[in-house]
Write a protein that holds these residues in place. Structure first.
Motif, PDB file in Angstrom:
ATOM      1  N   SER A   1       0.812  -1.219   0.000  1.00 36.52           N
ATOM      2  CA  SER A   1       0.000   0.000   0.000  1.00 36.52           C
ATOM      3  C   SER A   1       0.840   1.261   0.000  1.00 36.52           C
ATOM      4  N   GLN A   2       2.128   1.147   0.295  1.00 34.85           N
ATOM      5  CA  GLN A   2       3.012   2.304   0.353  1.00 34.85           C
ATOM      6  C   GLN A   2       3.770   2.518  -0.952  1.00 34.85           C
ATOM      7  N   GLN A   3       3.564   1.634  -1.934  1.00 40.42           N
ATOM      8  CA  GLN A   3       4.351   1.668  -3.169  1.00 40.42           C
ATOM      9  C   GLN A   3       3.486   2.079  -4.352  1.00 40.42           C
ATOM     10  N   ILE A   4       3.811   3.216  -4.936  1.00 39.57           N
ATOM     11  CA  ILE A   4       3.004   3.738  -6.037  1.00 39.57           C
ATOM     12  C   ILE A   4       2.939   2.750  -7.196  1.00 39.57           C
ATOM     13  N   GLU A   5       4.074   2.204  -7.585  1.00 39.24           N
ATOM     14  CA  GLU A   5       4.082   1.309  -8.751  1.00 39.24           C
ATOM     15  C   GLU A   5       3.280   0.044  -8.482  1.00 39.24           C
ATOM     16  N   ALA A   6       3.351  -0.470  -7.260  1.00 44.98           N
ATOM     17  CA  ALA A   6       2.577  -1.669  -6.924  1.00 44.98           C
ATOM     18  C   ALA A   6       1.081  -1.394  -7.012  1.00 44.98           C
ATOM     19  N   VAL A   7       0.652  -0.255  -6.501  1.00 48.44           N
ATOM     20  CA  VAL A   7      -0.771   0.098  -6.557  1.00 48.44           C
ATOM     21  C   VAL A   7      -1.214   0.290  -8.008  1.00 48.44           C
ATOM     22  N   LYS A   8      -0.380   0.944  -8.809  1.00 43.25           N
ATOM     23  CA  LYS A   8      -0.713   1.124 -10.226  1.00 43.25           C
ATOM     24  C   LYS A   8      -0.864  -0.214 -10.924  1.00 43.25           C
ATOM     25  N   GLN A   9       0.043  -1.136 -10.663  1.00 47.64           N
ATOM     26  CA  GLN A   9      -0.015  -2.446 -11.304  1.00 47.64           C
ATOM     27  C   GLN A   9      -1.259  -3.222 -10.883  1.00 47.64           C
ATOM     28  N   LEU A  10      -1.607  -3.154  -9.606  1.00 44.81           N
ATOM     29  CA  LEU A  10      -2.815  -3.836  -9.139  1.00 44.81           C
ATOM     30  C   LEU A  10      -4.057  -3.247  -9.795  1.00 44.81           C
ATOM     31  N   SER A  11      -4.107  -1.933  -9.894  1.00 42.84           N
ATOM     32  CA  SER A  11      -5.249  -1.271 -10.522  1.00 42.84           C
ATOM     33  C   SER A  11      -5.386  -1.680 -11.985  1.00 42.84           C
ATOM     34  N   GLU A  12      -4.271  -1.700 -12.684  1.00 43.16           N
ATOM     35  CA  GLU A  12      -4.300  -2.062 -14.104  1.00 43.16           C
ATOM     36  C   GLU A  12      -4.605  -3.542 -14.302  1.00 43.16           C
ATOM     37  N   HIS A  13      -4.009  -4.393 -13.467  1.00 40.92           N
ATOM     38  CA  HIS A  13      -4.215  -5.836 -13.607  1.00 40.92           C
ATOM     39  C   HIS A  13      -5.676  -6.223 -13.420  1.00 40.92           C
ATOM     40  N   HIS A  14      -6.341  -5.597 -12.453  1.00 41.43           N
ATOM     41  CA  HIS A  14      -7.733  -5.940 -12.153  1.00 41.43           C
ATOM     42  C   HIS A  14      -8.734  -5.014 -12.840  1.00 41.43           C
ATOM     43  N   ALA A  15      -8.233  -4.081 -13.662  1.00 34.91           N
ATOM     44  CA  ALA A  15      -9.099  -3.087 -14.311  1.00 34.91           C
ATOM     45  C   ALA A  15      -9.998  -2.418 -13.279  1.00 34.91           C
ATOM     46  N   MET A  16      -9.388  -2.040 -12.162  1.00 38.99           N
ATOM     47  CA  MET A  16     -10.124  -1.499 -11.027  1.00 38.99           C
ATOM     48  C   MET A  16      -9.548  -0.121 -10.674  1.00 38.99           C
ATOM     49  N   PRO A  17     -10.290   0.958 -10.947  1.00 38.19           N
ATOM     50  CA  PRO A  17      -9.757   2.289 -10.641  1.00 38.19           C
ATOM     51  C   PRO A  17      -9.594   2.528  -9.146  1.00 38.19           C
ATOM     52  N   VAL A  18      -8.689   3.432  -8.815  1.00 34.73           N
ATOM     53  CA  VAL A  18      -8.485   3.847  -7.426  1.00 34.73           C
ATOM     54  C   VAL A  18      -9.239   5.151  -7.216  1.00 34.73           C
ATOM     55  N   SER A  19     -10.187   5.140  -6.301  1.00 30.61           N
ATOM     56  CA  SER A  19     -11.009   6.328  -6.073  1.00 30.61           C
ATOM     57  C   SER A  19     -10.385   7.281  -5.075  1.00 30.61           C
ATOM     58  N   ALA A  20      -9.592   6.761  -4.125  1.00 34.17           N
ATOM     59  CA  ALA A  20      -9.044   7.608  -3.067  1.00 34.17           C
ATOM     60  C   ALA A  20      -7.817   6.962  -2.456  1.00 34.17           C
ATOM     61  N   ILE A  21      -6.984   7.825  -1.888  1.00 34.30           N
ATOM     62  CA  ILE A  21      -5.851   7.396  -1.073  1.00 34.30           C
ATOM     63  C   ILE A  21      -6.125   7.868   0.352  1.00 34.30           C
ATOM     64  N   HIS A  22      -6.105   6.936   1.301  1.00 44.87           N
ATOM     65  CA  HIS A  22      -6.277   7.299   2.707  1.00 44.87           C
ATOM     66  C   HIS A  22      -4.891   7.531   3.286  1.00 44.87           C
ATOM     67  N   ALA A  23      -4.617   8.767   3.674  1.00 40.33           N
ATOM     68  CA  ALA A  23      -3.298   9.122   4.203  1.00 40.33           C
ATOM     69  C   ALA A  23      -3.002   8.334   5.478  1.00 40.33           C
ATOM     70  N   PRO A  24      -1.725   8.030   5.744  1.00 43.35           N
ATOM     71  CA  PRO A  24      -1.360   7.247   6.936  1.00 43.35           C
ATOM     72  C   PRO A  24      -1.344   8.113   8.202  1.00 43.35           C
ATOM     73  N   CYS A  25      -2.532   8.428   8.703  1.00 48.78           N
ATOM     74  CA  CYS A  25      -2.637   9.323   9.857  1.00 48.78           C
ATOM     75  C   CYS A  25      -3.317   8.655  11.047  1.00 48.78           C
ATOM     76  N   LEU A  26      -3.395   7.322  11.036  1.00 50.16           N
ATOM     77  CA  LEU A  26      -3.919   6.593  12.191  1.00 50.16           C
ATOM     78  C   LEU A  26      -2.799   6.396  13.206  1.00 50.16           C
ATOM     79  N   LEU A  27      -3.185   6.015  14.424  1.00 50.06           N
ATOM     80  CA  LEU A  27      -2.166   5.782  15.444  1.00 50.06           C
ATOM     81  C   LEU A  27      -1.161   4.734  14.996  1.00 50.06           C
ATOM     82  N   PHE A  28      -1.655   3.635  14.396  1.00 48.69           N
ATOM     83  CA  PHE A  28      -0.745   2.547  14.047  1.00 48.69           C
ATOM     84  C   PHE A  28       0.019   2.805  12.749  1.00 48.69           C
ATOM     85  N   THR A  29      -0.224   3.951  12.081  1.00 46.49           N
ATOM     86  CA  THR A  29       0.558   4.291  10.888  1.00 46.49           C
ATOM     87  C   THR A  29       1.350   5.582  11.100  1.00 46.49           C
ATOM     88  N   GLN A  30       1.576   5.948  12.361  1.00 49.51           N
ATOM     89  CA  GLN A  30       2.240   7.219  12.662  1.00 49.51           C
ATOM     90  C   GLN A  30       3.655   7.300  12.105  1.00 49.51           C
TER      91      GLN A  30
END
Length: 262
Positions: free
Chosen positions: A41-70
């Motif tokens: 989830s932290q890798q732009i190229e990995a997310v792009k490849q997953l989106s293209e492979h599954h023909a599934m657009p990405v609607s949003a990015i949730h910023a890492p602002c939770l306690l466990f992603t500090q």
């Protein structure tokens, strides 16, 4: 037509890659990537490849602002938002979901409203600030942990997110909050919850927030943002059980938004 997406956190402890696969198989319209749930989830190229492979657009990015992603993408909060915006632009998402600052982040909080506005102008993206909730040590004691407010309708943000599980903890009426926000409501985390101290993220319809009526309100008022299913399936004992919860959530959304099944 309003898209119904799936948050990658909905399949945890399975990975971001599994979330894209579930979304494609079940017929979701898009995926929201929660940065920090796993390394992918932290890798732009990995997310792009997953989106293209599954023909599934990405609607949003949730910023890492939770306690466990500090510590994901460093500890500087504005840097996290800048990197989230970079990923959003790279994968074709229009929205960055962000939580308001914790109360101990006083410098960040002091400039947060103006800073979000500045970043929207600089990037052309929607920074949809999410409603949060008091932290409860018991049913009687609650502590406000977010600045400048846990309720985005109390501030001047141009774009906001309503999360139904968070509203359940806070005791907020989601239809009233949506009415206060009006056209500033850009994004919805479709889930459910019950009053108490726990952020349950139930399948919509299994809690007390009035999720069906909320979706009907959105349909009646011409909501044109994104609906994203964000539920907790950690207790699913099998892949089939997890898939059943994800399918039920999608069908619930389509039924009450009156969105036809593709």
């Amino acid at each position: 037509m309003t898209r119904i997406g799936l948050s990658t956190v909905s399949v945890y402890p399975e990975s971001t890659a599994h979330a894209f696969a579930y979304a494609a198989v079940l017929g979701y319209d898009a995926v929201e990537v929660m940065v920090g749930v796993d390394g992918l989830s932290q890798q732009i190229e990995a997310v792009k490849q997953l989106s293209e492979h599954h023909a599934m657009p990405v609607s949003a990015i949730h910023a890492p602002c939770l306690l466990f992603t500090q510590r994901v993408w460093g500890t500087e909060p504005w840097g996290k938002l800048e990197r989230s915006a970079e990923m959003a632009r790279a994968v074709g998402a229009r929205t960055v979901v962000v939580h308001p600052p914790f109360r101990w982040q006083r410098d960040y909080a002091a400039g947060f409203v103006a800073g979000v506005e500045r970043m929207e102008k600089e990037t052309g993206l929607f920074f949809a600030v999410e409603n949060m909730y008091p932290w409860r040590a018991s049913s009687r004691r609650a502590v406000e942990m977010y600045l400048p407010s846990r309720d985005p309708s109390a501030e001047t943000y141009a774009n906001a997110t309503i999360d139904l599980s968070h509203a359940a903890i806070a005791g907020d009426d989601v239809v009233s909050m949506a009415s206060r926000l009006g056209s500033r409501l850009r994004h919805v985390h479709l889930t459910d919850g019950t009053p108490g101290a726990k952020d349950e993220h139930l399948v919509p319809g299994r809690g007390t927030t009035g999720a069906a009526g909320f979706l009907q309100h959105l349909a009646a008022t011409g909501f044109d943002g994104e609906i994203v299913v964000e539920i907790n399936t950690r207790k699913a004992v099998s892949k089939a059980d997890r898939e059943a919860d994800l399918r039920e959530s999608l069908e619930f959304a389509r039924e009450h938004l009156r969105v036809p099944t593709p």
